[in-house]
Design a protein around this motif. Structure first.
Motif, mmCIF file in Angstrom:
data_model
loop_
_atom_site.group_PDB
_atom_site.id
_atom_site.type_symbol
_atom_site.label_atom_id
_atom_site.label_comp_id
_atom_site.label_asym_id
_atom_site.label_seq_id
_atom_site.Cartn_x
_atom_site.Cartn_y
_atom_site.Cartn_z
ATOM 1 N N GLU A 369 54.779 -54.494 3.575
ATOM 2 C CA GLU A 369 55.477 -55.472 4.402
ATOM 3 C C GLU A 369 54.720 -55.728 5.699
ATOM 4 O OE1 GLU A 369 59.340 -53.902 4.931
ATOM 5 O OE2 GLU A 369 60.053 -54.436 2.926
ATOM 6 N N SER A 370 54.218 -54.659 6.319
ATOM 7 C CA SER A 370 53.475 -54.812 7.572
ATOM 8 C C SER A 370 52.201 -55.618 7.348
ATOM 9 C CB SER A 370 53.139 -53.431 8.156
ATOM 10 O OG SER A 370 54.302 -52.754 8.543
ATOM 11 N N LEU A 371 51.485 -55.336 6.277
ATOM 12 C CA LEU A 371 50.266 -56.088 5.979
ATOM 13 C C LEU A 371 50.586 -57.562 5.713
ATOM 14 C CD1 LEU A 371 48.495 -53.461 3.701
ATOM 15 C CD2 LEU A 371 47.632 -54.299 5.898
ATOM 16 N N ILE A 372 51.676 -57.808 5.025
ATOM 17 C CA ILE A 372 52.068 -59.196 4.741
ATOM 18 C C ILE A 372 52.423 -59.921 6.031
ATOM 19 C CG2 ILE A 372 53.841 -60.634 3.650
ATOM 20 C CD1 ILE A 372 53.892 -58.530 1.372
ATOM 21 N N HIS A 373 53.150 -59.243 6.930
ATOM 22 C CA HIS A 373 53.493 -59.862 8.210
ATOM 23 C C HIS A 373 52.248 -60.159 9.032
ATOM 24 C CE1 HIS A 373 57.818 -60.042 8.207
ATOM 25 N NE2 HIS A 373 57.899 -58.808 7.767
ATOM 26 N N LEU A 374 51.208 -59.369 8.853
ATOM 27 C CA LEU A 374 49.953 -59.636 9.550
ATOM 28 C C LEU A 374 49.248 -60.861 8.974
ATOM 29 C CD1 LEU A 374 48.310 -56.147 10.174
ATOM 30 C CD2 LEU A 374 48.741 -57.914 11.868
ATOM 31 N N GLY A 375 49.615 -61.298 7.786
ATOM 32 C CA GLY A 375 48.965 -62.442 7.158
ATOM 33 C C GLY A 375 47.802 -62.052 6.266
ATOM 34 N N ILE A 376 47.799 -60.811 5.757
ATOM 35 C CA ILE A 376 46.675 -60.329 4.963
ATOM 36 C C ILE A 376 46.492 -61.157 3.688
ATOM 37 C CG2 ILE A 376 47.947 -58.656 3.550
ATOM 38 C CD1 ILE A 376 44.624 -57.885 5.282
ATOM 39 N N ASN A 377 47.587 -61.706 3.153
ATOM 40 C CA ASN A 377 47.486 -62.433 1.890
ATOM 41 C C ASN A 377 46.669 -63.715 2.010
ATOM 42 O OD1 ASN A 377 48.827 -60.602 0.289
ATOM 43 N ND2 ASN A 377 50.820 -61.584 0.495
ATOM 44 N N PHE A 446 46.421 -63.542 12.582
ATOM 45 C CA PHE A 446 46.647 -62.269 13.256
ATOM 46 C C PHE A 446 45.926 -61.098 12.599
ATOM 47 C CE2 PHE A 446 50.451 -64.731 14.391
ATOM 48 C CZ PHE A 446 50.332 -64.654 15.768
ATOM 49 N N VAL A 447 45.295 -61.327 11.450
ATOM 50 C CA VAL A 447 44.703 -60.188 10.770
ATOM 51 C C VAL A 447 43.191 -60.132 10.939
ATOM 52 C CG1 VAL A 447 44.398 -61.330 8.549
ATOM 53 C CG2 VAL A 447 44.722 -58.868 8.623
ATOM 54 N N ALA A 448 42.548 -61.286 11.064
ATOM 55 C CA ALA A 448 41.089 -61.302 11.077
ATOM 56 C C ALA A 448 40.501 -61.521 12.452
ATOM 57 C CB ALA A 448 40.574 -62.387 10.135
ATOM 58 N N ASN A 449 41.342 -61.635 13.485
ATOM 59 C CA ASN A 449 40.794 -61.750 14.828
ATOM 60 C C ASN A 449 41.573 -60.848 15.758
ATOM 61 O OD1 ASN A 449 43.148 -63.022 15.709
ATOM 62 N ND2 ASN A 449 42.363 -65.054 15.220
ATOM 63 N N VAL A 450 41.268 -60.917 17.031
ATOM 64 C CA VAL A 450 41.888 -59.993 17.975
ATOM 65 C C VAL A 450 42.611 -60.755 19.072
ATOM 66 C CG1 VAL A 450 40.352 -58.064 17.567
ATOM 67 C CG2 VAL A 450 39.644 -59.851 19.152
ATOM 68 N N ASN A 451 43.295 -61.827 18.711
ATOM 69 C CA ASN A 451 44.055 -62.574 19.707
ATOM 70 C C ASN A 451 45.203 -61.768 20.281
ATOM 71 O OD1 ASN A 451 42.461 -64.738 19.486
ATOM 72 N ND2 ASN A 451 43.945 -66.103 18.525
ATOM 73 N N ILE A 452 45.778 -60.874 19.446
ATOM 74 C CA ILE A 452 46.926 -60.108 19.926
ATOM 75 C C ILE A 452 46.482 -58.944 20.780
ATOM 76 C CG2 ILE A 452 48.763 -58.564 19.174
ATOM 77 C CD1 ILE A 452 49.312 -60.379 16.943
ATOM 78 N N ALA A 453 45.497 -58.218 20.361
ATOM 79 C CA ALA A 453 45.066 -57.037 21.104
ATOM 80 C C ALA A 453 43.575 -56.864 20.926
ATOM 81 C CB ALA A 453 45.803 -55.786 20.587
ATOM 82 N N ALA A 454 43.003 -56.053 21.767
ATOM 83 C CA ALA A 454 41.597 -55.736 21.620
ATOM 84 C C ALA A 454 41.402 -54.923 20.349
ATOM 85 C CB ALA A 454 41.108 -54.966 22.836
ATOM 86 N N ARG A 455 40.166 -54.721 19.970
ATOM 87 C CA ARG A 455 39.863 -53.982 18.745
ATOM 88 C C ARG A 455 40.626 -52.668 18.685
ATOM 89 N NH1 ARG A 455 35.709 -50.209 18.075
ATOM 90 N NH2 ARG A 455 35.035 -49.876 15.929
ATOM 91 N N VAL A 456 41.276 -52.439 17.552
ATOM 92 C CA VAL A 456 42.141 -51.270 17.435
ATOM 93 C C VAL A 456 41.328 -49.991 17.458
ATOM 94 C CG1 VAL A 456 43.721 -50.061 15.909
ATOM 95 C CG2 VAL A 456 43.919 -52.508 16.193
ATOM 96 N N ASP A 457 41.703 -49.092 18.336
ATOM 97 C CA ASP A 457 41.132 -47.759 18.351
ATOM 98 C C ASP A 457 42.123 -46.865 17.611
ATOM 99 O OD1 ASP A 457 40.054 -45.449 20.984
ATOM 100 O OD2 ASP A 457 40.285 -45.188 18.832
ATOM 101 N N PRO A 458 41.839 -46.476 16.363
ATOM 102 C CA PRO A 458 42.842 -45.737 15.580
ATOM 103 C C PRO A 458 43.367 -44.506 16.294
ATOM 104 C CG PRO A 458 41.031 -46.427 14.170
ATOM 105 C CD PRO A 458 40.623 -46.725 15.590
#
Length: 625
Positions: A369-377, A446-458
């Motif tokens: 569900e989280s991946l789908i909300h990100l627009g991964i599809n 929202f999945v392939a760029n970083v408009n929401i946040a900077a590069r995720v540091d796991p």
């Protein structure tokens, strides 16, 4: 054809009905019956209306009907009606009015005034008597299991107004009986059976209301005296916007445009530079609706975020301290005690701290569900479904996320660090997407760029118990309620392309071709709030990341600080922030400034295009002030 005021009020009454389904009818047809009955009986649902014979309320209740519903003492009623062949003849003498006005004739401490003021009592009595009529008709074989709902509801309306015998006469196609207004029992039946009352056009089921049969009329000006669902929506929006009446009271969303609603509308118009008329014209309705939508979006931020947390993780990823820094980054930083942690009792797929191919269960469904909300599809040849099965498609989706966000291991295994990053990004995506819709902004990826946040540091996105993440020497992470400690530092200065040293100047001095005055102000504001050891290159990267997150100018910048190895820049709106690692290699200042300039140009082009779309007949026209 536009609905009449009585029809709109009847729909409002039906929407407010809350006594449950009448026997033999669905939720929709129950409300359809209510709306049709009150349209005939009480101008759409007037609770206190009384006719000259002494029948009261939205269903024009008589004493016998009230006794059938268990509200009036039947023994006393028989005594009062002694000598009369029918209730109607007794009522015409004034006897029924006197009987109902005497509280001693009511049961359970009720009285006529209480009944006239209570929609719940009146609706419950209608349901009780309609249920009994349906069961009797089934026993008498006048109705059968499986009859159409229109047929059943038509019978029940005819029974309510023309009596049980009148309803049976319709079923048996027997005699026609007209009331004092010339309306027959067949007319009452046909009001619903063949839509004689015309309510089908406005009693429209909309999915978002889960069967509640109402449809707002075409938007038009609302005025004092109106009573309909559009007025109720207006009142609900005024409440969301925090607008009160002249006495400082919150409105009741009752659908009636009375004095208090007029006062609240006037207040809203005055506060928003609209013509103060007290009537809600289209401009007022539009402004208020957008205001309410923005409030709802803000209220849902924490709720949305909690929905996308995987088991065992904190649900405060959108909460910040007074400095605007996320709480989870520095919890117990200065407590002097080890961070107490009790491992959650996790079973199933997460028992090994990871989700991987071949596993299944609700944890996998949440990940999907989280991946789908990100627009991964939008980026996969084989879209994933939230079916709870971790198959090859889900593995490829996780790999894509890990690749795009710079994870150390691109293996398609969703460990806890990857899960936290996905959940956080998904929650932020939903919030930002909601805000974009409210502001009519173009859709983002929202999945392939970083408009929401900077590069995720796991490691930063995962649970904050990792003690290895520490701020640079001599700079401690702030505890909740504390400001970020800073070492003595020189005044903020301007970066020049290719330099990292900060000359001792009070103002930003940078090539005007590289940074606009607004960007210079943003750089200065961030620079003056961090310690001297933080290089200008980091400040410039943080400024660019903030702009990509919607923090567009210096006035929008809220708290700034360093915590757990990151420079954080927050907005004045709680929950929106971006972080830049202090330990990762930085691009050259010249590259960051060039990228900032490109970002600004792209944004300006987008604004120009939006302005042209809003004003297609005059492309040279600038935005209205």
């Amino acid at each position: 054809m536009a609905a009449t005021a009585c029809q709109e009020r009847a729909v409002l009454t039906a929407n407010q009905y809350s006594q449950g389904n009448i026997a033999g009818l669905s939720d929709y047809m129950t409300r359809r019956l209510v709306a049709s009955t009150v349209l005939t009986e009480s101008n759409g649902g007037d609770l206190a209306i009384k006719n000259k014979e002494g029948y009261f309320g939205r269903y024009q209740a008589g004493a016998s009907w009230l006794a059938d519903a268990g509200l009036v003492d039947r023994t006393k009623l028989r005594e009062a009606m002694a000598g009369y062949s029918s209730e109607w003849k007794w009522a015409k003498t004034g006897g029924m009015t006197k009987f109902l006005e005497d509280p001693a004739n009511w049961k359970g401490g009720l009285n006529l005034d209480t009944f006239k003021q209570s929609p719940e009592l009146q609706d419950q009595a209608f349901k009780t008597n309609s249920d009994a009529a349906y069961r009797q008709a089934i026993r008498d074989n006048h109705l059968k299991e499986g009859d159409s709902e229109e047929h059943i509801a038509g019978f029940l309306k005819a029974r309510h107004i023309a009596g049980y015998g009148g309803a049976v006469a319709v079923i048996e196609k027997a005699d026609s009986r007209a009331d004092a207004n010339g309306t027959t029992n067949f007319d009452y039946y046909n009001d619903i059976a063949i839509n004689r009352d015309g309510l089908n056009q406005i009693l429209v089921v909309e999915d978002r209301f889960k069967g509640i049969p109402y449809k707002l009329p075409i938007e038009r000006e609302l005025r004092p005296g109106d009573a309909n669902l559009a007025v109720r929506a207006l009142q609900e929006n005024l409440k969301l916007a925090g607008v009160l009446d002249a006495q400082g009271r919150t409105l009741d969303a009752d659908g009636d445009y009375g004095k208090r609603t007029r006062e609240a509308v006037s207040t809203y118009q005055n506060l928003n530079d609209l013509p103060v008329t007290g009537s809600a014209d289209i401009a007022t309705l539009t402004a208020l609706r957008r205001h309410a939508e923005a409030v709802i979006a803000a209220q849902d931020i924490n709720k949305i975020g909690q929905q996308f947390q995987s088991p065992g993780y904190r649900n405060d990823w959108m909460q910040t301290d007074q400095n605007g820094l996320p709480n989870y980054l520095h919890a117990n930083a200065h407590s002097g005690k080890p961070h107490a942690y009790h491992a959650p009792q996790v079973r199933g797929p997460l028992s090994d701290d990871a989700l991987k191919i071949g596993e299944r269960g609700p944890e996998v469904a949440k990940l999907q569900e989280s991946l789908i909300h990100l627009g991964i599809n939008d980026h996969l040849k084989q879209p994933i479904k939230a079916d709870g099965v971790f198959g090859p498609e889900t593995e490829r989706a996780v790999q894509a996320f890990q690749l795009w966000h710079g994870a150390d291991h691109v293996n398609g295994v969703a460990d806890r660090q990857t899960l936290a990053a996905i959940n956080t990004q998904a929650g932020l995506a939903i919030v930002q997407r909601t805000a974009d819709q409210v502001q009519a902004a173009p859709a983002r990826d929202f999945v392939a760029n970083v408009n929401i946040a900077a590069r995720v540091d796991p490691s930063a996105a995962a649970d904050p118990r990792d003690a290895s993440q520490t701020p640079p020497p001599n700079v401690a992470a702030p505890a909740p309620g504390q400001t970020t400690p800073r070492a003595p530092e020189p005044a903020p200065v301007a970066p020049t392309a290719g330099s990292s040293a900060a000359p001792a100047k009070a103002e930003l001095v940078v090539d005007a071709v590289r940074l606009s005055p607004g960007d210079q102000a943003m750089f200065t504001k961030i620079r003056e709030n961090v310690a001297a050891h933080v290089p200008d290159e980091t400040v410039a990267v943080a400024m660019l990341a903030a702009k990509r997150n919607g923090i567009t100018d210096a006035e929008s910048i809220g708290p700034v600080g360093v915590a757990n190895g990151k420079l954080w820049v927050g907005a004045h709106t709680p929950g929106f922030h971006t972080g830049v690692s202090l330990s990762e290699p930085l691009p050259a200042m010249q590259d960051t400034l060039r990228e900032t300039q490109a970002f600004n140009q792209q944004r300006d082009q987008q604004l120009t295009q939006e302005a042209a779309q809003r004003n297609p007949d005059d492309p040279n026209r600038g935005p209205r002030m």
